[in-house]
Design an enzyme around this catalytic site. Structure first.
Site, PDB file in Angstrom:
ATOM      1  N   LYS A 148      -8.965   9.725   3.014  1.00 28.27           N
ATOM      2  CA  LYS A 148     -10.353   9.344   3.320  1.00 28.27           C
ATOM      3  C   LYS A 148     -10.392   8.362   4.497  1.00 28.27           C
ATOM      4  CE  LYS A 148     -11.021   7.610  -0.840  1.00 28.27           C
ATOM      5  NZ  LYS A 148      -9.681   7.809  -1.446  1.00 28.27           N
ATOM      6  N   ARG A 172       1.949  -4.412   3.348  1.00 30.95           N
ATOM      7  CA  ARG A 172       1.672  -3.355   2.368  1.00 30.95           C
ATOM      8  C   ARG A 172       0.583  -3.847   1.436  1.00 30.95           C
ATOM      9  NH1 ARG A 172       6.110   0.572   2.110  1.00 30.95           N
ATOM     10  NH2 ARG A 172       7.646  -0.185   3.604  1.00 30.95           N
ATOM     11  N   ARG A 190       3.352   3.916   2.421  1.00 32.80           N
ATOM     12  CA  ARG A 190       2.568   3.493   3.587  1.00 32.80           C
ATOM     13  C   ARG A 190       2.624   1.980   3.815  1.00 32.80           C
ATOM     14  NH1 ARG A 190      -3.795   4.257   1.849  1.00 32.80           N
ATOM     15  NH2 ARG A 190      -3.577   2.915   0.055  1.00 32.80           N
ATOM     16  N   ARG A 222      -4.680   3.930 -10.682  1.00 36.16           N
ATOM     17  CA  ARG A 222      -5.799   4.303  -9.804  1.00 36.16           C
ATOM     18  C   ARG A 222      -6.135   5.783  -9.969  1.00 36.16           C
ATOM     19  NH1 ARG A 222      -3.154   2.049  -4.481  1.00 36.16           N
ATOM     20  NH2 ARG A 222      -4.773   3.230  -3.379  1.00 36.16           N
TER      21      ARG A 222
HETATM   22  P1  AP5 Z   1      -5.373   7.171   3.579  1.00 40.35           P
HETATM   23  O1  AP5 Z   1      -6.202   7.753   4.670  1.00 40.35           O
HETATM   24  O2  AP5 Z   1      -5.109   5.706   3.608  1.00 40.35           O
HETATM   25  O3  AP5 Z   1      -5.950   7.619   2.155  1.00 40.35           O
HETATM   26  P2  AP5 Z   1      -7.204   7.087   1.363  1.00 40.35           P
HETATM   27  O4  AP5 Z   1      -7.819   8.277   0.689  1.00 40.35           O
HETATM   28  O5  AP5 Z   1      -8.103   6.263   2.243  1.00 40.35           O
HETATM   29  O6  AP5 Z   1      -6.432   6.208   0.303  1.00 40.35           O
HETATM   30  P3  AP5 Z   1      -6.679   4.763  -0.267  1.00 40.35           P
HETATM   31  O7  AP5 Z   1      -5.435   4.399  -1.030  1.00 40.35           O
HETATM   32  O8  AP5 Z   1      -7.121   3.797   0.778  1.00 40.35           O
HETATM   33  O9  AP5 Z   1      -7.842   5.063  -1.232  1.00 40.35           O
HETATM   34  P4  AP5 Z   1      -8.263   4.353  -2.491  1.00 40.35           P
HETATM   35  O10 AP5 Z   1      -9.467   5.130  -2.826  1.00 40.35           O
HETATM   36  O11 AP5 Z   1      -7.279   4.207  -3.575  1.00 40.35           O
HETATM   37  O12 AP5 Z   1      -8.431   2.839  -1.978  1.00 40.35           O
HETATM   38  P5  AP5 Z   1      -9.708   1.966  -1.668  1.00 40.35           P
HETATM   39  O13 AP5 Z   1      -9.336   1.038  -0.601  1.00 40.35           O
HETATM   40  O14 AP5 Z   1     -10.929   2.799  -1.524  1.00 40.35           O
HETATM   41  O15 AP5 Z   1      -3.989   7.968   3.553  1.00 40.35           O
HETATM   42  C1  AP5 Z   1      -2.936   7.585   2.689  1.00 40.35           C
HETATM   43  C2  AP5 Z   1      -1.585   7.834   3.387  1.00 40.35           C
HETATM   44  O16 AP5 Z   1      -1.402   9.220   3.590  1.00 40.35           O
HETATM   45  C3  AP5 Z   1      -1.447   7.195   4.753  1.00 40.35           C
HETATM   46  O17 AP5 Z   1      -0.097   6.778   4.917  1.00 40.35           O
HETATM   47  C4  AP5 Z   1      -1.791   8.340   5.720  1.00 40.35           C
HETATM   48  O18 AP5 Z   1      -1.125   8.183   6.975  1.00 40.35           O
HETATM   49  C5  AP5 Z   1      -1.255   9.533   4.977  1.00 40.35           C
HETATM   50  N1  AP5 Z   1      -2.020  10.753   5.240  1.00 40.35           N
HETATM   51  C6  AP5 Z   1      -3.377  10.859   5.324  1.00 40.35           C
HETATM   52  N2  AP5 Z   1      -3.735  12.140   5.538  1.00 40.35           N
HETATM   53  C7  AP5 Z   1      -2.568  12.858   5.569  1.00 40.35           C
HETATM   54  C8  AP5 Z   1      -2.275  14.250   5.759  1.00 40.35           C
HETATM   55  N3  AP5 Z   1      -3.263  15.159   5.937  1.00 40.35           N
HETATM   56  N4  AP5 Z   1      -0.974  14.619   5.718  1.00 40.35           N
HETATM   57  C9  AP5 Z   1       0.018  13.707   5.531  1.00 40.35           C
HETATM   58  N5  AP5 Z   1      -0.191  12.376   5.358  1.00 40.35           N
HETATM   59  C10 AP5 Z   1      -1.480  11.970   5.380  1.00 40.35           C
HETATM   60  O19 AP5 Z   1      -9.891   1.177  -3.050  1.00 40.35           O
HETATM   61  C11 AP5 Z   1      -8.950   0.207  -3.482  1.00 40.35           C
HETATM   62  C12 AP5 Z   1      -9.451  -0.465  -4.758  1.00 40.35           C
HETATM   63  O20 AP5 Z   1     -10.703  -1.144  -4.487  1.00 40.35           O
HETATM   64  C13 AP5 Z   1      -9.777   0.476  -5.928  1.00 40.35           C
HETATM   65  O21 AP5 Z   1      -8.625   0.781  -6.697  1.00 40.35           O
HETATM   66  C14 AP5 Z   1     -10.808  -0.370  -6.706  1.00 40.35           C
HETATM   67  O22 AP5 Z   1     -10.177  -1.379  -7.464  1.00 40.35           O
HETATM   68  C15 AP5 Z   1     -11.608  -1.025  -5.595  1.00 40.35           C
HETATM   69  N6  AP5 Z   1     -12.775  -0.245  -5.161  1.00 40.35           N
HETATM   70  C16 AP5 Z   1     -12.995   0.281  -3.909  1.00 40.35           C
HETATM   71  N7  AP5 Z   1     -14.161   0.943  -3.881  1.00 40.35           N
HETATM   72  C17 AP5 Z   1     -14.710   0.853  -5.128  1.00 40.35           C
HETATM   73  C18 AP5 Z   1     -15.891   1.362  -5.726  1.00 40.35           C
HETATM   74  N8  AP5 Z   1     -16.769   2.113  -5.025  1.00 40.35           N
HETATM   75  N9  AP5 Z   1     -16.118   1.086  -7.045  1.00 40.35           N
HETATM   76  C19 AP5 Z   1     -15.258   0.335  -7.754  1.00 40.35           C
HETATM   77  N10 AP5 Z   1     -14.104  -0.178  -7.264  1.00 40.35           N
HETATM   78  C20 AP5 Z   1     -13.826   0.088  -5.947  1.00 40.35           C
END
Ligand code: AP5
Ligand code: ZN
Length: 217
Positions: free
Chosen positions: A13, A160, A127, A172
């Protein structure tokens, strides 16, 4: 055009949102980034969220809805917002509908990225990023060209996320399946849901997303 990128942790995402920002001038609204900024700044929201995020659980709906509501009041969304990591529950999806309607905005598409579970764990646990400019790297797939030096800015410090260990990633993913995956139906029933193969390489995923945006209004 306002869109949601929906998908489990590590689906890509953030990666795809950054590309849409760079190439289309859209604005990335990542609740994860906003919460991490609040944690780093030690605000009351950050203090409330830190332990929950470190455990891989969802921060309460009222907290994230409040953050998004405040963000939607800012005047920089003319080229469209990318909701990244929000909504994550049905209550958040319903709140987003109300917020957008109140502000005279509408949603054009919900794009769900699908990725195999083991690939997600592999992507996340490997990552890391540049502490100076945020450029993303991976232990196996994308190391800096020169050992210990960021390709993008020359910085020498990397970081990290504290929630990127195997145990927390599993938590998660469990939260995702229990609380977030069901909102696909919420948008499916409104004929807004598009599915994209997130296992394809980053460029191919981006092409799929752009094709959907170009068909949506
Ligand atoms: P990346 O693009 O970083 O993936 P992502 O989907 O953004 O993953 P996140 O881990 O950031 O998502 P998340 O939903 O767990 O975290 P968030 O910050 O929202 O890609 C991941 C890796 O893969 C990278 O190394 C990239 O290079 C690689 N990659 C990408 N595409 C690829 C491809 N096509 N092929 C190969 N490699 C690829 O949330 C964190 C925490 O915040 C949550 O756990 C929760 O506690 C809280 N939180 C956030 N939003 C809310 C909400 N709305 N409600 C409640 N709690 C929330
Ligand atoms: Zn850098």
């Amino acid at each position: 055009m306002n869109i949601i990128l929906l998908g489990p942790p590590g689906a890509g995402k953030g990666t795809q949102a950054q590309r849409l920002v760079a190439e289309r001038g859209m604005v990335q609204l990542s609740t994860g980034d906003m919460l991490r900024a609040a944690v780093a700044a030690g605000t009351p929201v950050g203090q409330r969220a830190k332990a929950i995020m470190d455990a891989g659980q969802l921060v309460p709906d009222d907290v994230v809805i409040g953050i998004i509501s405040d963000r939607l009041d800012q005047p920089d969304l003319a080229k469209g917002a990318i909701f990244d990591g929000f909504p994550r529950t049905t209550a958040q999806a319903e709140a987003l509908d109300r917020l957008l309607a109140d502000k005279g905005l509408r949603l054009s598409a919900v794009i769900a990225l699908t990725v195999d579970e083991e690939a997600l764990v592999d992507r996340i646990t490997g990552r890391f990023s540049c502490a100076t400019c945020g450029e993303g790297y991976h232990d196996r797939y994308k190391l800096p060209k020169q050992d210990g030096v960021c390709d993008a800015c020359g910085g020498a410090t990397f970081k990290r996320r504290p929630d990127d260990n195997v145990e927390t990633v599993r938590a998660r993913l469990a939260e995702y399946h229990a609380k977030t995956a069901p909102i696909a139906d919420y948008y499916g029933q409104r004929s807004m849901l598009h599915s994209v193969d997130g296992m394809a390489d980053i460029d191919a995923v981006y092409c799929q997303i752009v094709a959907i945006l170009d068909e949506s209004v």
